[in-house]
Design an enzyme around this catalytic site. Sequence first.
Site, PDB file in Angstrom:
ATOM      1  N   CYS A 161      41.888  85.926  72.606  1.00 38.12           N
ATOM      2  CA  CYS A 161      43.014  86.855  72.471  1.00 38.12           C
ATOM      3  C   CYS A 161      43.934  86.833  73.685  1.00 38.12           C
ATOM      4  CB  CYS A 161      42.491  88.265  72.245  1.00 38.12           C
ATOM      5  SG  CYS A 161      41.482  88.872  73.623  1.00 38.12           S
ATOM      6  N   CYS A 283       7.349  51.629  73.881  1.00 38.37           N
ATOM      7  CA  CYS A 283       7.355  51.633  72.413  1.00 38.37           C
ATOM      8  C   CYS A 283       8.543  50.864  71.843  1.00 38.37           C
ATOM      9  CB  CYS A 283       7.371  53.083  71.921  1.00 38.37           C
ATOM     10  SG  CYS A 283       7.143  53.279  70.151  1.00 38.37           S
ATOM     11  N   ALA A 284       9.439  50.386  72.700  1.00 30.95           N
ATOM     12  CA  ALA A 284      10.648  49.704  72.225  1.00 30.95           C
ATOM     13  C   ALA A 284      10.318  48.339  71.642  1.00 30.95           C
ATOM     14  CB  ALA A 284      11.636  49.553  73.378  1.00 30.95           C
ATOM     15  N   LYS A 351      -4.339  41.884  73.979  1.00 28.86           N
ATOM     16  CA  LYS A 351      -3.098  42.276  74.661  1.00 28.86           C
ATOM     17  C   LYS A 351      -3.376  43.335  75.716  1.00 28.86           C
ATOM     18  CE  LYS A 351       1.681  43.614  73.621  1.00 28.86           C
ATOM     19  NZ  LYS A 351       2.657  43.925  72.533  1.00 28.86           N
ATOM     20  N   LYS A 355      -2.247  42.071  79.480  1.00 29.23           N
ATOM     21  CA  LYS A 355      -1.127  42.736  80.135  1.00 29.23           C
ATOM     22  C   LYS A 355      -1.580  43.830  81.106  1.00 29.23           C
ATOM     23  CE  LYS A 355       2.125  41.817  76.343  1.00 29.23           C
ATOM     24  NZ  LYS A 355       3.119  41.043  77.107  1.00 29.23           N
TER      25      LYS A 355
END
Length: 426
Positions: A161, A283-284, A351, A355
């Site tokens: 306003c 997780c990619a 794996k 790794k």
Amino acid sequence: MAALTLSGKRVLLGVSAGIAAYKSALITRQLKQAGCEVRVVMTHGAQAFITPMTLQALSGEPVRTSLLDTDAEAGMGHIELARWADVILIAPATADLIARLVHGFADDLLTTLCLASNAPKLIAPAMNQAMWRHPATQRNVATLNADDWQLIGPDAGDQACGDNGPGRMSEPDDIVAALFARLAPPAGAATGKHIVITAGPTREALDPVRYLTKHVLSNKSSGKMGYALAAAALEQGARVTLISGPVALSTPFGAEAVAVESAAEMHAAALRLAPDADVFIGCAAVSDYRAAETAAHKLKKTDNDDTLTLTLIKNPDIISEVAALETAQRPPVVVGFAAETRDVERYAAGKLARKALDMIVANDVSTAGLGFGSDDNAAWLLWRTPSGNTSEHQPPQPKTRLARTVIQRALALLPAPTPTHTKESS
């Protein structure tokens, strides 16, 4: 912003008239990102400022606007809705609505629901500064406080306003944070921990307009599992950093997002953030290769060229490099993922050792309806212990549920806190 999650909480959002009603769309979006179920109830006047269609699209649920809705009230729908809500949030709340709530009016759907529900109630006033300062409004606000309504704001500042002063509705971030504080679960197992998660695919540029992805090798990663892991970590009270390739998903509310495109960008972000992490989860779906050279201009196709020869070079193995980190502090617990089509447990064990990971999550992507792009998954979880590897099979289930299990198992691998010894006085 602190990590916020309200996963599974059922929020009834009331919207009354006023220019601040547009912020209800932002609130709805943030609540959904925080994991809430949201149902919206609008007053008649609110519909002059924002449409029910907008809030229906954002909430994923029909918007209720009338107490006298024949279809909804066939089974006493307003009572059902009042019982459904874990919490009622009204934002914005006009001076008129506040007055009607104070006096127990039940002349529309929103006020009726408030009378019929025992759920916690929060309200974010929004009005002109003179209306807010008026003694009648202040008396009404005091009554709401006495009736266990929690007020959020209002803020002070410039108003639509043209006035300046108190009465502006609080910002959506602050409103959602107040709702979280009211409903916050007890501290989770990850409170004070930093969890870094990679998610989604990577893209490897060929030229300014074309790129290769892991999809070239038939990996249809959507990022859903990584984003579910981020939400599950937030539920446990963790500080979450999500390093994400390009996906069509919203970042879980409260997670810090690091957007990347290529494997090289994800590699750099991972090595920068991993030393500060308590848990690192890879997780990619990282592209295994990238073009040896990226063309400066668009590669042209000619009628004489039926083939295209590309020279590809291997991308860095992000999860292996993180697992091999030597930091001033202890290295993070490192969790990897493996997509297999046969002998899942055996390949995963290989794996895990090769790794030097602490834990691996391996899923059989040959099963229709599970894994890539779907909402469900099944997996073998393997982790190292002083006495050897431990394995656990997780049957088909929603990725959100599997993510909670993965986070719990990963947190269990963190070393126990070193006890603090105090010297006894002699």
